[in-house]
Scaffold this motif. Structure first.
Motif, PDB file in Angstrom:
ATOM      1  N   GLY A 222       0.788  -1.223   0.000  1.00 16.49           N
ATOM      2  CA  GLY A 222       0.000   0.000   0.000  1.00 16.49           C
ATOM      3  C   GLY A 222       0.819   1.273   0.000  1.00 16.49           C
ATOM      4  N   HIS A 223       2.094   1.177   0.353  1.00 16.48           N
ATOM      5  CA  HIS A 223       2.930   2.381   0.246  1.00 16.48           C
ATOM      6  C   HIS A 223       4.165   2.165  -0.610  1.00 16.48           C
ATOM      7  CE1 HIS A 223       5.408   0.589   3.524  1.00 16.48           C
ATOM      8  NE2 HIS A 223       6.378   1.336   3.015  1.00 16.48           N
ATOM      9  N   ASP A 224       4.723   0.950  -0.618  1.00 15.09           N
ATOM     10  CA  ASP A 224       6.009   0.753  -1.277  1.00 15.09           C
ATOM     11  C   ASP A 224       5.901   0.873  -2.796  1.00 15.09           C
ATOM     12  OD1 ASP A 224       8.779   0.106  -0.356  1.00 15.09           O
ATOM     13  OD2 ASP A 224       8.577  -1.435  -1.900  1.00 15.09           O
ATOM     14  N   THR A 225       4.845   0.347  -3.372  1.00 16.35           N
ATOM     15  CA  THR A 225       4.677   0.459  -4.823  1.00 16.35           C
ATOM     16  C   THR A 225       4.484   1.909  -5.242  1.00 16.35           C
ATOM     17  OG1 THR A 225       2.321  -0.030  -4.536  1.00 16.35           O
ATOM     18  CG2 THR A 225       3.752  -1.874  -5.119  1.00 16.35           C
ATOM     19  N   THR A 226       3.742   2.664  -4.435  1.00 12.65           N
ATOM     20  CA  THR A 226       3.531   4.079  -4.748  1.00 12.65           C
ATOM     21  C   THR A 226       4.831   4.857  -4.621  1.00 12.65           C
ATOM     22  OG1 THR A 226       1.290   3.842  -3.859  1.00 12.65           O
ATOM     23  CG2 THR A 226       2.077   6.080  -4.267  1.00 12.65           C
ATOM     24  N   LYS A 227       5.636   4.517  -3.618  1.00 11.57           N
ATOM     25  CA  LYS A 227       6.967   5.126  -3.494  1.00 11.57           C
ATOM     26  C   LYS A 227       7.779   4.920  -4.751  1.00 11.57           C
ATOM     27  CE  LYS A 227      10.175   2.663  -2.000  1.00 11.57           C
ATOM     28  NZ  LYS A 227      11.199   1.736  -2.588  1.00 11.57           N
ATOM     29  N   ASP A 228       7.730   3.705  -5.305  1.00  9.45           N
ATOM     30  CA  ASP A 228       8.503   3.396  -6.510  1.00  9.45           C
ATOM     31  C   ASP A 228       8.017   4.212  -7.709  1.00  9.45           C
ATOM     32  OD1 ASP A 228      10.025   1.505  -5.122  1.00  9.45           O
ATOM     33  OD2 ASP A 228       8.608  -0.098  -5.570  1.00  9.45           O
ATOM     34  N   ALA A 229       6.701   4.355  -7.832  1.00  8.77           N
ATOM     35  CA  ALA A 229       6.155   5.117  -8.953  1.00  8.77           C
ATOM     36  C   ALA A 229       6.446   6.609  -8.814  1.00  8.77           C
ATOM     37  CB  ALA A 229       4.653   4.875  -9.063  1.00  8.77           C
ATOM     38  N   ILE A 230       6.365   7.132  -7.592  1.00  5.41           N
ATOM     39  CA  ILE A 230       6.637   8.551  -7.360  1.00  5.41           C
ATOM     40  C   ILE A 230       8.100   8.882  -7.643  1.00  5.41           C
ATOM     41  CG2 ILE A 230       6.863  10.306  -5.554  1.00  5.41           C
ATOM     42  CD1 ILE A 230       4.299   9.152  -4.293  1.00  5.41           C
ATOM     43  N   SER A 231       9.001   8.106  -7.082  1.00  3.00           N
ATOM     44  CA  SER A 231      10.433   8.402  -7.250  1.00  3.00           C
ATOM     45  C   SER A 231      10.875   8.166  -8.688  1.00  3.00           C
ATOM     46  CB  SER A 231      11.269   7.573  -6.275  1.00  3.00           C
ATOM     47  OG  SER A 231      11.000   6.192  -6.410  1.00  3.00           O
ATOM     48  N   GLY A 232      10.419   7.074  -9.284  1.00  2.00           N
ATOM     49  CA  GLY A 232      10.758   6.819 -10.681  1.00  2.00           C
ATOM     50  C   GLY A 232      10.124   7.830 -11.615  1.00  2.00           C
ATOM     51  N   GLY A 233       8.933   8.306 -11.251  1.00  2.00           N
ATOM     52  CA  GLY A 233       8.284   9.337 -12.049  1.00  2.00           C
ATOM     53  C   GLY A 233       9.053  10.641 -12.024  1.00  2.00           C
ATOM     54  N   LEU A 234       9.562  11.021 -10.843  1.00  2.00           N
ATOM     55  CA  LEU A 234      10.352  12.244 -10.772  1.00  2.00           C
ATOM     56  C   LEU A 234      11.648  12.096 -11.560  1.00  2.00           C
ATOM     57  CD1 LEU A 234      10.568  15.107  -9.616  1.00  2.00           C
ATOM     58  CD2 LEU A 234      11.898  14.145  -7.737  1.00  2.00           C
ATOM     59  N   LEU A 235      12.297  10.942 -11.465  1.00  2.00           N
ATOM     60  CA  LEU A 235      13.511  10.737 -12.244  1.00  2.00           C
ATOM     61  C   LEU A 235      13.225  10.876 -13.741  1.00  2.00           C
ATOM     62  CD1 LEU A 235      16.462   9.965 -12.578  1.00  2.00           C
ATOM     63  CD2 LEU A 235      15.777   7.548 -12.437  1.00  2.00           C
ATOM     64  N   ALA A 236      12.105  10.346 -14.196  1.00  2.00           N
ATOM     65  CA  ALA A 236      11.748  10.470 -15.617  1.00  2.00           C
ATOM     66  C   ALA A 236      11.573  11.935 -16.013  1.00  2.00           C
ATOM     67  CB  ALA A 236      10.474   9.683 -15.906  1.00  2.00           C
ATOM     68  N   LEU A 237      10.991  12.741 -15.130  1.00  2.00           N
ATOM     69  CA  LEU A 237      10.832  14.174 -15.415  1.00  2.00           C
ATOM     70  C   LEU A 237      12.186  14.881 -15.437  1.00  2.00           C
ATOM     71  CD1 LEU A 237       7.666  15.014 -13.265  1.00  2.00           C
ATOM     72  CD2 LEU A 237       7.786  14.841 -15.759  1.00  2.00           C
ATOM     73  N   ILE A 238      13.085  14.496 -14.528  1.00  2.00           N
ATOM     74  CA  ILE A 238      14.421  15.097 -14.500  1.00  2.00           C
ATOM     75  C   ILE A 238      15.170  14.766 -15.790  1.00  2.00           C
ATOM     76  CG2 ILE A 238      16.673  15.045 -13.350  1.00  2.00           C
ATOM     77  CD1 ILE A 238      15.135  14.506 -10.715  1.00  2.00           C
ATOM     78  N   GLU A 239      15.039  13.528 -16.235  1.00  2.00           N
ATOM     79  CA  GLU A 239      15.755  13.095 -17.433  1.00  2.00           C
ATOM     80  C   GLU A 239      15.078  13.548 -18.721  1.00  2.00           C
ATOM     81  OE1 GLU A 239      17.948   9.054 -15.787  1.00  2.00           O
ATOM     82  OE2 GLU A 239      15.972   8.867 -16.733  1.00  2.00           O
ATOM     83  N   ASN A 240      13.869  14.041 -18.599  1.00  2.00           N
ATOM     84  CA  ASN A 240      13.113  14.542 -19.757  1.00  2.00           C
ATOM     85  C   ASN A 240      12.592  15.933 -19.417  1.00  2.00           C
ATOM     86  OD1 ASN A 240      12.704  11.966 -21.687  1.00  2.00           O
ATOM     87  ND2 ASN A 240      12.550  11.315 -19.556  1.00  2.00           N
ATOM     88  N   GLN A 241      13.488  16.901 -19.365  1.00  2.00           N
ATOM     89  CA  GLN A 241      13.140  18.250 -18.914  1.00  2.00           C
ATOM     90  C   GLN A 241      12.093  18.913 -19.804  1.00  2.00           C
ATOM     91  OE1 GLN A 241      14.276  20.233 -16.235  1.00  2.00           O
ATOM     92  NE2 GLN A 241      15.419  18.545 -15.315  1.00  2.00           N
ATOM     93  N   ASP A 242      12.040  18.524 -21.084  1.00  2.00           N
ATOM     94  CA  ASP A 242      10.999  19.070 -21.958  1.00  2.00           C
ATOM     95  C   ASP A 242       9.614  18.618 -21.504  1.00  2.00           C
ATOM     96  OD1 ASP A 242      11.709  16.463 -22.611  1.00  2.00           O
ATOM     97  OD2 ASP A 242      11.184  16.689 -24.730  1.00  2.00           O
ATOM     98  N   GLU A 243       9.518  17.371 -21.012  1.00  2.00           N
ATOM     99  CA  GLU A 243       8.239  16.871 -20.503  1.00  2.00           C
ATOM    100  C   GLU A 243       7.889  17.534 -19.180  1.00  2.00           C
ATOM    101  OE1 GLU A 243       6.095  14.219 -22.273  1.00  2.00           O
ATOM    102  OE2 GLU A 243       7.261  15.618 -23.500  1.00  2.00           O
ATOM    103  N   LEU A 244       8.894  17.809 -18.354  1.00  2.00           N
ATOM    104  CA  LEU A 244       8.659  18.536 -17.112  1.00  2.00           C
ATOM    105  C   LEU A 244       8.111  19.931 -17.410  1.00  2.00           C
ATOM    106  CD1 LEU A 244       8.828  18.991 -14.064  1.00  2.00           C
ATOM    107  CD2 LEU A 244      11.274  19.481 -14.337  1.00  2.00           C
TER     108      LEU A 244
END
Length: 416
Positions: free
Chosen positions: A256-278
């Motif tokens: 109930g929390h660990d999977t969401t943690k993974d999606a949140i942190s991985g989602g932020l990394l994707a935005l950092i690596e894709n600044q145009d999408e951010l």
């Protein structure tokens, strides 16, 4: 029987370290989708299985829940761990969560907590989740300009939400998080308690000891929280067994929390690596629902589930014998070139987005709506306030074949 041959690429699916190396993992999965989408995997110390890497086949197997069963092998574990847990179940001491069950029992047990995740419950909870999102973005600002986003923010926010929903005291949140890391991180050197099946059982026993006391308390003095709903849940008019009750708590409190943690942190990394999408998201927050779905597809926190054939059948023309296991590679299905346009491009406006991160059919994730809401709330608060963000070190992924994502995400940022 004709000897089965194994494509070397298929070995990654039975190698926890491969999941900590995105390039290696996805290269192997792309090869399998193109050349051997139903692949035989025999890589000790795991028992053999058939790896299902195409989206359409994963969906078809999920639909056929009377043909492909969760019991007795719902996820990939070593042969020694499988045998040990089977013996524990026979002794009345194992774990049997929703992911271990098949209908009709699964449907009855699932119903006990279902009302807490329905749309009305989510609407009632949204104000609180939005408040917590602001709290944790403010915390990010206060501890800045650098932090480890995983340990400082991404873990804490969904942990607080699910523990509050259960009604657990705040002083116990850290304990729940540590046990979750040990349970899902049994293959990771940083997280695991030990290397033996007995070590993993010790983690479960710690969970069960805690939740046995909670069950007794909520049965004696029911309260208006999810913990009381579980403690007092009944199946065919009778209280749930001790194993089913404790296991229900474990899956809600951990996944109930660990999977969401993974999606949140991985989602932020994707935005950092894709600044145009951010920048695109910052300019148009109406894209947040599709952005959240893309983050969930991109990260795929639950890497796999397994099913056992109830009778002889075939998948994509490959014979699967009764009793053989299939491994549903969600992480592969979510990059299937036949389903997703440019699957290795992070696109916050991707629509449709038929990812399988929440599973499908009767085992569709009970907490999917909550995870989506938490991510929407956090990124809706964070993105407009971000003036700059960059990595300050190498992101680290957990070694796991089941649930996992980033362990560390060191960042530097400026927040309004």
């Amino acid at each position: 029987m004709t000897p089965r041959t194994m494509d070397d690429a298929a070995k990654v699916l039975a190698d926890p370290t491969a999941y900590a190396d995105d390039a290696r993992l996805h290269a192997a999965l792309a090869h399998l989708r193109a050349n051997e989408p139903v692949a035989w995997v025999d890589n000790p110390p795991y028992r053999p299985f058939w790896a299902i890497t195409k989206h359409a086949d994963i969906m078809a197997i999920e639909r056929a829940n009377d043909l492909f069963l969760s019991e007795p092998r719902p996820l990939l574990a070593t042969a020694a761990a499988d045998d040990y847990m089977a013996a524990q179940m026979e002794a009345g001491m194992g774990i049997r969560t929703l992911i271990h069950m098949d209908d009709p029992h699964h449907r009855k047990v699932r119903a006990i907590g279902a009302d807490w995740f329905r749309p009305k419950a989510m609407r009632d909870l949204k104000i609180r989740v939005d408040e917590l999102a602001r709290r944790y973005v403010d915390r990010m600002r206060d501890i800045g300009p650098e932090c480890d986003f995983v340990t400082d923010i991404a873990v804490q926010f969904p942990l607080y939400v699910i523990m509050s929903l259960l009604g657990l005291p705040e002083e116990d949140y850290g304990r729940m998080h540590s046990l979750t890391q040990e349970m899902f991180g049994g293959d990771d050197d940083e997280y695991k308690r030990g290397v033996s099946p007995e070590d993993q059982m010790a983690v479960l026993l710690d969970f069960f000891t805690y939740f046995a006391k909670l069950t007794a308390s909520r049965r004696e003095n029911p309260t208006d929280d999810l913990a009381s709903a579980i403690a007092n849940g009944k199946i065919d008019g009778e209280p749930m067994s001790d194993i089913d009750t404790a296991s229900y708590y474990v899956i809600v409190a951990s996944a109930g929390h660990d999977t969401t943690k993974d999606a949140i942190s991985g989602g932020l990394l994707a935005l950092i690596e894709n600044q145009d999408e951010l920048a695109r998201l910052r300019d148009n927050l109406d894209l947040m629902p599709t952005a959240v779905e893309e983050m969930i597809r991109w990260t795929t926190p639950v890497k796999e589930f397994m099913r056992t054939a109830a009778e002889d059948t075939t998948v994509r023309g490959v014979p699967i014998a009764k009793g053989e296991n299939v491994y549903l590679a969600y992480v592969s299905g979510n990059r299937d070139e036949e389903i997703f346009d440019e699957p290795f491009r992070f696109d916050i406006a991707r629509d449709p987005n038929r990812h399988v991160s929440f599973g499908y059919g009767v085992h569709f994730c009970l907490g999917a709506a909550l995870a989506r809401m938490e991510m929407n709330s956090l990124f809706t608060e964070l993105v407009p306030r971000l003036e700059s963000i960059e990595l300050t070190g190498e992101p680290e992924l957990a070694a796991t074949t089941f649930v996992g994502g980033l362990k560390h995400l060191p960042i530097r940022y400026s927040l309004r």
